[in-house]
Write a protein that holds these residues in place. Structure first.
Motif, PDB file in Angstrom:
ATOM      1  N   TRP A 177       1.079  28.479  45.772  1.00 11.29           N
ATOM      2  CA  TRP A 177       1.292  29.110  44.472  1.00 11.29           C
ATOM      3  C   TRP A 177       0.916  28.177  43.342  1.00 11.29           C
ATOM      4  O   TRP A 177       0.692  26.984  43.542  1.00 11.29           O
ATOM      5  N   THR A 178       0.811  28.769  42.197  1.00 12.93           N
ATOM      6  CA  THR A 178       0.575  27.971  40.999  1.00 12.93           C
ATOM      7  C   THR A 178       1.591  28.410  39.946  1.00 12.93           C
ATOM      8  O   THR A 178       1.733  29.608  39.694  1.00 12.93           O
ATOM      9  N   GLU A 179       2.290  27.428  39.401  1.00  7.22           N
ATOM     10  CA  GLU A 179       3.272  27.757  38.358  1.00  7.22           C
ATOM     11  C   GLU A 179       2.797  27.244  37.015  1.00  7.22           C
ATOM     12  O   GLU A 179       2.220  26.156  36.916  1.00  7.22           O
ATOM     13  N   VAL A 180       3.053  28.015  35.989  1.00  8.83           N
ATOM     14  CA  VAL A 180       2.829  27.535  34.628  1.00  8.83           C
ATOM     15  C   VAL A 180       4.204  27.450  33.979  1.00  8.83           C
ATOM     16  O   VAL A 180       4.935  28.437  33.917  1.00  8.83           O
ATOM     17  N   ARG A 181       4.559  26.226  33.562  1.00  7.97           N
ATOM     18  CA  ARG A 181       5.877  26.010  32.966  1.00  7.97           C
ATOM     19  C   ARG A 181       5.675  25.721  31.485  1.00  7.97           C
ATOM     20  O   ARG A 181       4.946  24.795  31.119  1.00  7.97           O
TER      21      ARG A 181
END
Ligand SMILES: Nc1ncnc2c1ncn2[C@@H]1O[C@H](COP(=O)(O)OP(=O)(O)OP(=O)(O)O)[C@@H](O)[C@H]1O
Ligand SMILES: [Mg+2]
Lengths: 249, 234, 409
Positions: free
Chosen positions: A220-224
């Motif tokens: 997955w890829t998270e953008v925080r």
């Protein structure tokens, strides 16, 4: 008379708030406006996660209206200065290593952005969905004291879009909870989920969003989003190629 | 030794509408070691009788016993076995395999009988010497005279040391002198080995060699007489 | 030799002209089958070789998941060193390491996504025909850095020529931004559009630098002189990568699964011709043996009268057929072997084939495959066909009664 007017307007407001009168198009519009604002400036980090490997990048983003986005990488040092500018559906990339601006061809818009699970298109935060899709309210539910709309968006016949449809879950305070991407064969391909909602600059904002492909949830890829300011004053030449090439910050 | 016994043998042939009598209630006993001639005009049933005795053809009715075999009761395979092991045949035309030499013709039958190869060869040569063909073993039938060919046929017939030799018109294609030599050979084999000979013929000179002369007509035995044989040797 | 075999052999020559005609038909059919089959097998050999020679090689060392997923991180460590030790172990120069990365290639005017290949300039020509197809400029050479060779159609699409610069954008093995500028030194033209549209090669060392690969690459490619050597070479390579669980050795069949299928379907198309040939010969045998049985009825009657069994006569006919077709097979194989052996040495070309070969950097002549399979497959089937054809005449013998047969003319 005055009282009557007030009563009417209160009534109207409350019905609008409950959403009985809102169309799917209006809900989407509001969600887009909510997360972009008239203008915005944010500090974010992107985490690309693989079972055997993880990478984190820091970046700053600016948006203006529906069609202008600038992303600039700040961390790690090796990649700092790389930037992506997107204006009216066109996208350019700048790499300090070779000191060049390269236009990303439209055929590449659905490719991954820098090895993440986001496509170039996702990064440009394009609002194409508003005018290239037909929207239909297909359901609703309650969650955490909020009312959630479920909207199915199908692209226009002639729209140059890779998806067969998108399904959006939008909360009544216009925070997007979930965005599903379905292919032309009606298979769910990937889902963008909001994992954390925080108040920033006076708005409820999806602070952590995670994109994962269907069936490979361990990737997955998270953008925080660390901080975001809405409706800020932006320099006039912010969304230009020369600014992309020569960052003043 | 070997005795032949025919009881009430009947055989008819059908040729279109016509029913032809081959054998008509034939009764005949032949003692082992005898030298018998079947005589009679053409069509009288001589060949039919010989074929019945040799198990080449089965009669419609009646019993035939040849030695220990009840010929009329045997299956085709058993008949073939009997012919192979116990009976020698000599036919009117020489009926040799044209591509095999004299010795090979004799050996071939022995091979079918299952004799091992080395034994075959020496026995074939021995038998051919017995019929007076020493030195001609490697000749092909085509390179031999009628008499010589018929001797090869005799050698082939006695190669398996049968108790009985059935010969159908063995001299029909031979000149007088050669025919006499062949008959002398038969008489000698009959005397020295005790082989029973039954010879069908309408050659009067051949009949002279027989000690018993059975005459047939229209499928019936019309005469059966003992006689002095007068071979040339005597 | 038993009398029966001698008898069978001599019976054949009672009608020598008829027998020779039948044997001749068999010989002709056998030679034709040998020629066609060895040509067909040879052309498969060529098909496989050509298609493997162009790029994939006969075997590759890869990361175990690379074939399926083709991810940047699924790489082979110390690839150049592994290629070098493979060269030693196999005793072959034709081994090279390669890296592959998806990148956005841009010229002044255009941008395209391509699968950029990092190759070893010195060794790549040994494992691929592409380097030999450079039509303008030159292929990569040792010492090259930011240099690139690309397909003619891609060059056209990018509107670039020799000496122009191209930029690359992609992501490195560590996920970092990868970018580079390379000068075009050669343009290659394979004549195959899909390749000319996509191929772009840069030196491996430079590639590793740009894409943060360290000493990694994505495959070690091995090209072998012939297909037969594949199993041994695969075993050798497996020995070399023994300790590293994440690496596998893949043979050409795994690399190009479509190839074997294409061959199998082509193989089937040849069958019709072969079956027709074989059936024709079988009928000729049937005819000959039927005649020879019928004309010997009297003789067979005598043999039956002497006490032979019909089965023994049938065996005799079988032996005759076997001798006849054995003769046809021996002569056919001999002539066929001489012919194909000659062609396998001298080569064989269709009109226009040599020009075509030159154009694609491939052999211009084909060489029929002389093998036990190509030599014997056809003739053995013809032999079986002939034996089958003899069944009917042989069966007729079981209907023969000795008396009736002897009376026959
Ligand atoms: N297979 C057959 N079909 C029809 N008729 C037959 C057959 N065999 C024999 N016959 C007939 O049976 C009768 C007896 O024949 P057979 O051959 O036994 O006579 P034969 O005494 O041997 O005569 P020949 O001296 O001519 O040899 C003859 O009328 C003959 O035509
Ligand atoms: Mg008769």
């Amino acid at each position: 008379m005055y009282k009557f007017l007030v009563a009417c307007s209160v009534l109207m407001f409350s019905t609008a708030a409950v959403g009985q009168e809102l169309t799917a198009d209006e809900i989407i519009r509001k969600a887009m406006d909510h997360y972009r604002g008239q203008t915005s400036h944010a500090q974010m980090s992107m985490v690309i996660h693989r079972p055997d490997w993880q990478r984190e990048m820091g970046m700053k983003t600016w948006t203006e209206g529906d069609k202008r986005t600038l992303v600039r990488v700040t961390v790690p040092a090796k990649d700092a200065g790389n930037g992506t500018l997107s204006v009216d559906g066109n996208m350019w990339t700048y790499t300090p290593k070779i000191n060049r601006v390269v236009k990303v061809p439209s055929s590449m818009m659905s490719q991954n952005w820098m090895g993440s699970d986001f496509s170039n298109k996702d990064i440009s935060k394009d609002t194409d969905i508003i005018d290239q899709y037909d929207h239909e309210l297909v359901g609703n539910y309650q969650q955490d004291g909020h009312y959630v709309y479920v909207i199915q968006s199908v692209p226009h016949e002639e729209a140059a879009v890779v998806w067969g449809k998108e399904v959006l879950h939008i909360r009544d305070d216009w925070v997007m909870l979930e965005q599903q991407f379905w292919d032309q064969d009606d298979q769910l391909v990937k889902t963008l989920r909001t994992l954390e909602i925080r108040e920033m600059d006076g708005r409820e904002v999806a602070a952590v969003i995670r994109m994962s492909r269907e069936g490979v949830e361990e990737e997955w890829t998270e953008v925080r989003t660390a901080a975001i300011d809405f409706d800020v004053e932006l320099a006039e030449n912010l969304f230009t190629l020369s600014n992309l090439r020569n960052p003043r910050e | 030794m070997s005795a032949i016994s025919c009881r009430n043998l009947c055989k008819t042939f059908r040729q279109g509408e016509e029913v032809i009598t081959g054998l008509d209630h034939v009764n005949l006993d032949i003692e082992g070691g005898s030298f018998v001639c079947l005589s009679g005009p053409s069509g009288s049933g001589k060949t039919t009788l010989l074929n019945a005795m040799g198990g080449l053809d089965t009669p419609d009715e009646g019993e035939i016993t040849v030695g220990e075999y009840r010929v009329d009761r045997l299956s085709k395979g058993e008949l073939a076995d009997m012919r192979l092991r116990s009976i020698g045949f000599v036919f009117q035309s020489y009926n040799l395999i044209p591509v095999l030499s004299a010795r090979e013709n004799v050996e071939f039958v022995m091979q079918v009988q299952g004799l091992p190869a080395p034994e075959r060869r020496s026995r074939a040569e021995q038998v051919l010497a017995e019929v007076g063909l020493s030195g001609l073993e490697e000749r092909l039938p085509g390179d031999m005279s009628g008499g010589q060919q018929q001797r090869v046929a005799v050698a082939r017939a006695i190669a398996n040391q049968p108790a009985l030799v059935l010969a159908d018109e063995p001299t029909a294609n031979l000149d007088t002198r050669t025919a006499a030599q062949l008959m002398d050979l038969f008489v000698a084999l009959n005397r020295e080995r005790g082989i029973t000979f039954v010879i069908a013929t309408h050659d009067v000179r051949v009949m002279g060699y027989a000690r018993r002369l059975v005459s047939m007509r229209d499928g019936l035995i019309v005469a059966d007489e003992q006689q002095e044989s007068h071979s040339m040797e005597v | 030799m038993s009398v029966t075999w001698r008898l069978a052999w001599r019976n054949l020559w009672r009608h020598s002209r008829r027998t020779w005609l039948t044997v001749g038909a068999m010989v002709f059919c056998n030679v034709l089958l040998i020629f066609l089959i060895s040509l067909q097998l040879g052309s498969y050999q060529m098909m496989i070789d050509n298609s493997l020679a162009s790029f994939s090689g006969h075997a590759q060392v890869q990361h175990r998941d690379y074939l399926e997923e083709q991810r940047m991180r699924q790489s082979v460590p110390r690839a150049a060193a592994l290629a070098a030790s493979a060269r030693d172990a196999l005793g072959l120069e034709t081994t090279a390491a390669r890296g592959m990365a998806f990148a956005l290639v841009s010229s002044e005017q255009r941008s395209f996504g391509v699968l950029l290949q990092g190759v070893q300039p010195v060794y790549e020509p040994g494992v691929s025909t592409f380097p030999g197809l450079v039509r303008q400029g030159r292929y990569l050479a040792s010492g090259d850095g930011g240099h690139i060779v690309l397909g003619s159609v891609l060059a056209q699409n990018l509107k670039v020529g020799l000496g122009d610069e191209l930029t690359f954008l992609g992501s490195g093995r560590d996920g970092s931004f990868a970018a580079g500028v390379a000068t075009i030194v050669g343009i290659l033209d394979t004549g195959m559009d899909e390749i000319d549209r996509s191929v772009a090669q840069v030196p491996l060392a430079w590639f590793q630098d740009i894409f943060s690969m360290g000493d990694h690459a994505h495959s070690v490619v091995v090209r072998l002189p012939s297909l037969e050597q594949v199993p041994v070479a695969v075993a050798t390579l497996e020995g070399l990568v023994g300790g590293q669980d994440e690496l596998v050795v893949r043979d050409w069949d795994a690399l190009q699964p479509g190839l074997r299928q294409a061959i199998a379907s082509d193989m089937a198309s040849g069958w019709f011709t072969y079956v027709v040939l074989i059936v024709l010969v079988a009928f000729s045998v049937l005819n000959t043996q039927l005649m020879s049985v019928l004309e010997r009825t009297r003789e067979f009657g005598v043999m039956l009268a002497l006490g032979m069994r019909p089965a023994q006569l049938a065996r005799l006919v079988g032996m005759e057929t076997l001798l006849m077709s054995g003769l046809g097979m021996a002569l056919g194989v001999l002539l066929g072997a001489l012919l194909t052996w000659y062609l396998s040495v001298a080569g064989f070309a269709y009109p226009g084939m040599e020009e075509l070969g030159a154009k694609f950097n491939m052999p211009g002549r084909m060489y029929p495959e002389v093998s036990l399979l190509s030599l014997l497959w056809g003739p053995v089937v013809v032999l079986f066909g002939a034996m089958l054809a003899a069944i009917y005449p042989a069966l007729r013998l079981f209907r023969l009664a000795p008396v009736a047969a002897m009376r026959a003319v």
